[in-house]
Scaffold this motif. Structure first.
Motif, PDB file in Angstrom:
ATOM      1  N   GLU A   8       1.343  14.225  -1.023  1.00 49.43           N
ATOM      2  CA  GLU A   8       2.095  13.204  -1.746  1.00 49.43           C
ATOM      3  C   GLU A   8       2.446  12.041  -0.822  1.00 49.43           C
ATOM      4  O   GLU A   8       2.334  10.873  -1.203  1.00 49.43           O
ATOM      5  CB  GLU A   8       3.355  13.812  -2.358  1.00 49.43           C
ATOM      6  N   ILE A   9       2.848  12.349   0.409  1.00 44.80           N
ATOM      7  CA  ILE A   9       3.150  11.305   1.395  1.00 44.80           C
ATOM      8  C   ILE A   9       1.922  10.432   1.628  1.00 44.80           C
ATOM      9  O   ILE A   9       2.003   9.200   1.619  1.00 44.80           O
ATOM     10  CB  ILE A   9       3.659  11.917   2.710  1.00 44.80           C
ATOM     11  N   GLU A  10       0.779  11.064   1.832  1.00 47.28           N
ATOM     12  CA  GLU A  10      -0.444  10.307   2.096  1.00 47.28           C
ATOM     13  C   GLU A  10      -0.843   9.453   0.898  1.00 47.28           C
ATOM     14  O   GLU A  10      -1.244   8.301   1.055  1.00 47.28           O
ATOM     15  CB  GLU A  10      -1.583  11.256   2.476  1.00 47.28           C
ATOM     16  N   TYR A  11      -0.692   9.993  -0.310  1.00 46.56           N
ATOM     17  CA  TYR A  11      -1.025   9.234  -1.515  1.00 46.56           C
ATOM     18  C   TYR A  11      -0.129   8.002  -1.662  1.00 46.56           C
ATOM     19  O   TYR A  11      -0.623   6.894  -1.906  1.00 46.56           O
ATOM     20  CB  TYR A  11      -0.895  10.133  -2.747  1.00 46.56           C
ATOM     21  N   ILE A  12       1.174   8.182  -1.508  1.00 49.30           N
ATOM     22  CA  ILE A  12       2.109   7.062  -1.639  1.00 49.30           C
ATOM     23  C   ILE A  12       1.882   6.035  -0.530  1.00 49.30           C
ATOM     24  O   ILE A  12       1.930   4.826  -0.775  1.00 49.30           O
ATOM     25  CB  ILE A  12       3.576   7.557  -1.653  1.00 49.30           C
ATOM     26  N   ARG A  13       1.598   6.517   0.687  1.00 50.46           N
ATOM     27  CA  ARG A  13       1.327   5.597   1.792  1.00 50.46           C
ATOM     28  C   ARG A  13       0.109   4.727   1.483  1.00 50.46           C
ATOM     29  O   ARG A  13       0.144   3.497   1.625  1.00 50.46           O
ATOM     30  CB  ARG A  13       1.104   6.363   3.100  1.00 50.46           C
ATOM     31  N   ALA A  14      -0.968   5.347   1.026  1.00 53.74           N
ATOM     32  CA  ALA A  14      -2.186   4.598   0.708  1.00 53.74           C
ATOM     33  C   ALA A  14      -1.948   3.623  -0.442  1.00 53.74           C
ATOM     34  O   ALA A  14      -2.411   2.477  -0.402  1.00 53.74           O
ATOM     35  CB  ALA A  14      -3.318   5.567   0.370  1.00 53.74           C
ATOM     36  N   LYS A  15      -1.218   4.080  -1.466  1.00 53.58           N
ATOM     37  CA  LYS A  15      -0.909   3.216  -2.607  1.00 53.58           C
ATOM     38  C   LYS A  15      -0.054   2.029  -2.163  1.00 53.58           C
ATOM     39  O   LYS A  15      -0.264   0.899  -2.613  1.00 53.58           O
ATOM     40  CB  LYS A  15      -0.198   4.038  -3.676  1.00 53.58           C
ATOM     41  N   MET A  16       0.917   2.277  -1.291  1.00 55.39           N
ATOM     42  CA  MET A  16       1.771   1.209  -0.788  1.00 55.39           C
ATOM     43  C   MET A  16       0.953   0.183   0.004  1.00 55.39           C
ATOM     44  O   MET A  16       1.122  -1.036  -0.180  1.00 55.39           O
ATOM     45  CB  MET A  16       2.878   1.776   0.096  1.00 55.39           C
ATOM     46  N   MET A  17       0.065   0.667   0.853  1.00 55.82           N
ATOM     47  CA  MET A  17      -0.759  -0.253   1.658  1.00 55.82           C
ATOM     48  C   MET A  17      -1.666  -1.099   0.759  1.00 55.82           C
ATOM     49  O   MET A  17      -1.812  -2.304   0.971  1.00 55.82           O
ATOM     50  CB  MET A  17      -1.594   0.538   2.666  1.00 55.82           C
ATOM     51  N   ASP A  18      -2.260  -0.477  -0.252  1.00 54.60           N
ATOM     52  CA  ASP A  18      -3.119  -1.198  -1.185  1.00 54.60           C
ATOM     53  C   ASP A  18      -2.310  -2.242  -1.957  1.00 54.60           C
ATOM     54  O   ASP A  18      -2.745  -3.387  -2.107  1.00 54.60           O
ATOM     55  CB  ASP A  18      -3.780  -0.203  -2.147  1.00 54.60           C
ATOM     56  N   THR A  19      -1.136  -1.859  -2.414  1.00 55.12           N
ATOM     57  CA  THR A  19      -0.271  -2.784  -3.154  1.00 55.12           C
ATOM     58  C   THR A  19       0.160  -3.939  -2.262  1.00 55.12           C
ATOM     59  O   THR A  19       0.167  -5.097  -2.698  1.00 55.12           O
ATOM     60  CB  THR A  19       0.956  -2.044  -3.715  1.00 55.12           C
ATOM     61  N   ALA A  20       0.499  -3.643  -1.021  1.00 57.82           N
ATOM     62  CA  ALA A  20       0.903  -4.699  -0.088  1.00 57.82           C
ATOM     63  C   ALA A  20      -0.240  -5.683   0.147  1.00 57.82           C
ATOM     64  O   ALA A  20      -0.017  -6.899   0.217  1.00 57.82           O
ATOM     65  CB  ALA A  20       1.355  -4.083   1.231  1.00 57.82           C
ATOM     66  N   ASP A  21      -1.475  -5.164   0.265  1.00 58.26           N
ATOM     67  CA  ASP A  21      -2.636  -6.049   0.451  1.00 58.26           C
ATOM     68  C   ASP A  21      -2.847  -6.952  -0.756  1.00 58.26           C
ATOM     69  O   ASP A  21      -3.191  -8.126  -0.606  1.00 58.26           O
ATOM     70  CB  ASP A  21      -3.905  -5.230   0.688  1.00 58.26           C
ATOM     71  N   LYS A  22      -2.631  -6.409  -1.950  1.00 55.58           N
ATOM     72  CA  LYS A  22      -2.905  -7.163  -3.177  1.00 55.58           C
ATOM     73  C   LYS A  22      -1.751  -8.060  -3.605  1.00 55.58           C
ATOM     74  O   LYS A  22      -1.972  -9.155  -4.098  1.00 55.58           O
ATOM     75  CB  LYS A  22      -3.246  -6.203  -4.315  1.00 55.58           C
ATOM     76  N   GLU A  23      -0.511  -7.569  -3.439  1.00 57.94           N
ATOM     77  CA  GLU A  23       0.646  -8.284  -3.983  1.00 57.94           C
ATOM     78  C   GLU A  23       1.583  -8.857  -2.930  1.00 57.94           C
ATOM     79  O   GLU A  23       2.473  -9.634  -3.257  1.00 57.94           O
ATOM     80  CB  GLU A  23       1.425  -7.347  -4.909  1.00 57.94           C
ATOM     81  N   GLY A  24       1.427  -8.438  -1.682  1.00 57.30           N
ATOM     82  CA  GLY A  24       2.285  -8.929  -0.611  1.00 57.30           C
ATOM     83  C   GLY A  24       3.293  -7.877  -0.172  1.00 57.30           C
ATOM     84  O   GLY A  24       3.645  -6.965  -0.927  1.00 57.30           O
ATOM     85  N   LEU A  25       3.756  -8.033   1.057  1.00 58.99           N
ATOM     86  CA  LEU A  25       4.673  -7.058   1.651  1.00 58.99           C
ATOM     87  C   LEU A  25       6.031  -7.013   0.967  1.00 58.99           C
ATOM     88  O   LEU A  25       6.692  -5.979   0.975  1.00 58.99           O
ATOM     89  CB  LEU A  25       4.859  -7.355   3.141  1.00 58.99           C
ATOM     90  N   THR A  26       6.460  -8.122   0.387  1.00 56.54           N
ATOM     91  CA  THR A  26       7.793  -8.170  -0.209  1.00 56.54           C
ATOM     92  C   THR A  26       7.777  -8.066  -1.730  1.00 56.54           C
ATOM     93  O   THR A  26       8.813  -8.238  -2.376  1.00 56.54           O
ATOM     94  CB  THR A  26       8.531  -9.462   0.218  1.00 56.54           C
ATOM     95  N   ALA A  27       6.622  -7.766  -2.307  1.00 63.47           N
ATOM     96  CA  ALA A  27       6.524  -7.597  -3.767  1.00 63.47           C
ATOM     97  C   ALA A  27       7.377  -6.411  -4.197  1.00 63.47           C
ATOM     98  O   ALA A  27       7.522  -5.429  -3.466  1.00 63.47           O
ATOM     99  CB  ALA A  27       5.066  -7.392  -4.167  1.00 63.47           C
ATOM    100  N   ASP A  28       7.930  -6.497  -5.387  1.00 60.42           N
ATOM    101  CA  ASP A  28       8.793  -5.423  -5.899  1.00 60.42           C
ATOM    102  C   ASP A  28       8.103  -4.064  -5.861  1.00 60.42           C
ATOM    103  O   ASP A  28       8.700  -3.071  -5.445  1.00 60.42           O
ATOM    104  CB  ASP A  28       9.250  -5.723  -7.328  1.00 60.42           C
ATOM    105  N   GLN A  29       6.860  -4.002  -6.308  1.00 61.38           N
ATOM    106  CA  GLN A  29       6.125  -2.735  -6.344  1.00 61.38           C
ATOM    107  C   GLN A  29       5.936  -2.176  -4.937  1.00 61.38           C
ATOM    108  O   GLN A  29       6.093  -0.977  -4.707  1.00 61.38           O
ATOM    109  CB  GLN A  29       4.768  -2.923  -7.029  1.00 61.38           C
ATOM    110  N   THR A  30       5.623  -3.036  -3.973  1.00 62.64           N
ATOM    111  CA  THR A  30       5.462  -2.603  -2.585  1.00 62.64           C
ATOM    112  C   THR A  30       6.773  -2.036  -2.058  1.00 62.64           C
ATOM    113  O   THR A  30       6.788  -0.980  -1.399  1.00 62.64           O
ATOM    114  CB  THR A  30       5.001  -3.775  -1.692  1.00 62.64           C
ATOM    115  N   MET A  31       7.862  -2.707  -2.360  1.00 60.84           N
ATOM    116  CA  MET A  31       9.167  -2.255  -1.885  1.00 60.84           C
ATOM    117  C   MET A  31       9.557  -0.923  -2.527  1.00 60.84           C
ATOM    118  O   MET A  31      10.111  -0.045  -1.858  1.00 60.84           O
ATOM    119  CB  MET A  31      10.232  -3.316  -2.170  1.00 60.84           C
TER     120      MET A  31
END
Length: 60
Positions: A8-31
Motif C-alpha cells: 500500500e505504501i509503494e502504491y500510494i508513493r507511486a500514485k503521489m509521484m505520478d500526480t505530482a508530475d501531472k498536476e504539480g507538487l502543491t496540487a490538492d490531490q498531490t497533497m
C-alpha cells in the motif's frame, strides 16, 4: 485482494509521484496523497517498533 502495508505504501508513493508530475507538487490531490503516505509510513514505523520491542531488541 488484501494488500500488505508495504504494498500500500509503494502504491500510494507511486500514485503521489505520478500526480505530482501531472498536476504539480502543491496540487490538492498531490497533497492528499502525501498526507496518506505520511500516515501509512507512521503506521509502518509504529508496527516495526512494536516488533522490535517485543523481541527485546533496541535500536543501535
Amino acid at each position: 485482494m488484501k494488500w500488505s502495508l508495504e504494498e500500500e505504501i509503494e502504491y500510494i508513493r507511486a500514485k503521489m509521484m505520478d500526480t505530482a508530475d501531472k498536476e504539480g507538487l502543491t496540487a490538492d490531490q498531490t497533497m492528499e496523497l502525501s498526507r496518506e503516505l505520511d500516515r501509512l509510513l507512521n503506521q509502518f514505523q509504529t508496527e516495526q517498533q512494536k516488533c522490535i520491542g517485543s523481541e527485546g531488541k533496541t535500536w543501535t
